[in-house]
Design a protein around this motif. Structure first.
Motif: not given
Length: 438
Positions: A171-186
């Motif tokens: 959710q933090f990465e999404i707030r930073q507009k880093n969707l690939p980072f969020a997907r990679r983490a999940l």
């Protein structure tokens, strides 16, 4: 160095009107003397600030006193995480960012010595609070990312994990507009330590992004991981229904009910039946009820089936509903749960009261059981005799084995009625005599 020396030095400077020097002496002393040995020092410092300091000075001395207290607590037991939380709350409200970070770093350094989740539950919230502080208070996204990544590297994922940390980081990465980072983490979380909460969180994210193909793939992975999870099957089918692909939804339901082990099969079957009713597939719904009745003869299934036939609104629905009730009553004759059989008959009677003729109502009334009070022996847990208890039993007129019982009951009732009439007749002459005498 004794506290009395510092107090004497401070009082000397106070007499010389050197108030800043006094303050420096007290702070210097408090940094070097333990709390147990500095009671008099604190007392004199507080009196000094009340006399010559402003409101900020008084608050500082109070904060210093509390910091002393927390320092002593965490030194005595570094794994007392509640003391660390209180200490951090204090420094966050008063200190500079570097001081707060220093205390956080000291706190998270005290990793639980045992790799059991129950010992980590309080500790992990130190990391959560640290990350939230860096993001919301310090406004430093890069340090926030480092905190999340360090915490995720520290958790022993092979033994246990914390879905909360993975989801908060995503959710933090999404707030930073880093969707690939969020997907990679999940994606990493599901690969390392799959959990229901992680799958649900990832699917919820992709649903919000309207990435339905990704949702499908995630549901497939989720159901490979936990095929007994009825809620997941239902949610997957509901997604396909919303997307207008009813054939895929039906195929998902079919796959679901064929699973050898399910955690809530009754909820799954109900959802499938409701789905077919919404699609107005009357014949499919009827077949589903028949398939379900092959697996269970529960009274609620029969009643639901009868009510479905009634609500279908098609020609002959009343006759079909009545036929279901009759079939259910025959089937449940062998049922040991007499309350279930009674429940069916009461539902049938309600139906006939609303839609049936007088003869239909009388027919159901004749099927209703007699309620009789009985007694049985009770045994304690150790097998000893614990006396008697009363309970209610039901005797159904249809049961051939119960016919003698019903005859006995009828004879008993007739005898009781005759006795009451006899007693009433014996009392009447006395009353007449009394009246004539009066």
């Amino acid at each position: 160095m004794d506290e009395r020396l510092y107090v004497a030095f401070a009082k000397f400077e106070e007499n010389q009107k050197e108030f800043e020097r006094v303050r420096v002496i007290y702070k210097y002393a408090l940094d070097r003397i333990s709390k147990q040995e500095a009671q008099e020092l604190f007392k004199n410092y507080t009196i000094f600030e009340k006399k010559f300091g402003d409101r900020r000075g008084i608050e500082d001395i109070i904060v210093s006193k509390r910091r002393f207290q927390y320092e002593e607590e965490v030194k005595a037991n570094p794994h007392n995480y509640d003391a660390w939380f209180d200490y951090l709350r204090l420094v966050e409200s008063d200190a500079e960012a570097e001081t707060v970070r220093e205390v956080y770093e000291r706190a998270i350094a005290n990793v639980p010595p045992i790799q059991e989740k129950r010992h980590w539950k309080r500790y992990i919230y130190l990391w959560v609070n640290y990350a939230l502080y860096e993001e919301l208070e310090a406004k430093d996204p890069e340090r926030t990312r480092q905190v999340y990544q360090a915490s995720l590297e520290l958790i022993p994922h092979k033994k246990f994990t914390f879905a909360k940390m993975w989801l908060l980081y995503a959710q933090f990465e999404i707030r930073q507009k880093n969707l690939p980072f969020a997907r990679r983490a999940l994606g990493t979380s599901i690969g390392k330590c799959p959990k229901n909460k992680l799958f649900k969180g990832y699917i919820e994210l992709e649903l919000q992004l309207r990435e339905f193909d990704r949702c499908r793939k995630l549901y497939e992975k989720f159901l490979e991981f936990g095929p007994e999870n009825c809620t997941s099957w239902i949610k997957f089918a509901e997604l396909e229904t919303i997307l207008g692909d009813t054939e895929r939804a039906r195929a998902i339901y079919e796959l679901a009910i064929s699973q050898p082990r399910l955690d809530m099969p009754e909820v799954l079957w109900k959802s499938y039946i409701d789905f077919e009713i919404e699609q107005e597939e009357t014949e499919r719904t009827r077949n589903l009820y028949r398939r379900l009745l092959q697996r269970t003869q529960h009274v609620k299934v029969w009643i639901s089936f009868a009510q479905f036939e009634l609500s279908s609104g098609k020609e002959g629905s009343l006759a079909k509903c009545r036929q279901i009730y009759e079939e259910a009553n025959k089937t449940l004759r062998n049922c040991e749960e007499k309350e279930e059989r009674l429940m069916l008959l009461e539902s049938w009677r309600s139906f006939e009261d609303e839609f049936g003729t007088t003869s239909d109502k009388e027919r159901v009334d004749k099927l209703m059981p007699e309620k009789v009070k009985k007694r049985r022996k009770v045994q304690a847990d150790d097998g000893s005799d614990a006396g008697w208890e009363e309970y209610y039993d039901y005797i159904f007129p249809e049961d051939a084995a119960n016919q003698p019982n019903l005859k006995l009951l009828a004879m008993a009732k007739l005898w009781k009625k005759q006795q009451q009439e006899k007693e009433a007749a014996e009392q009447d002459p006395d009353e007449d005599i009394d009246e004539s005498e009066s």
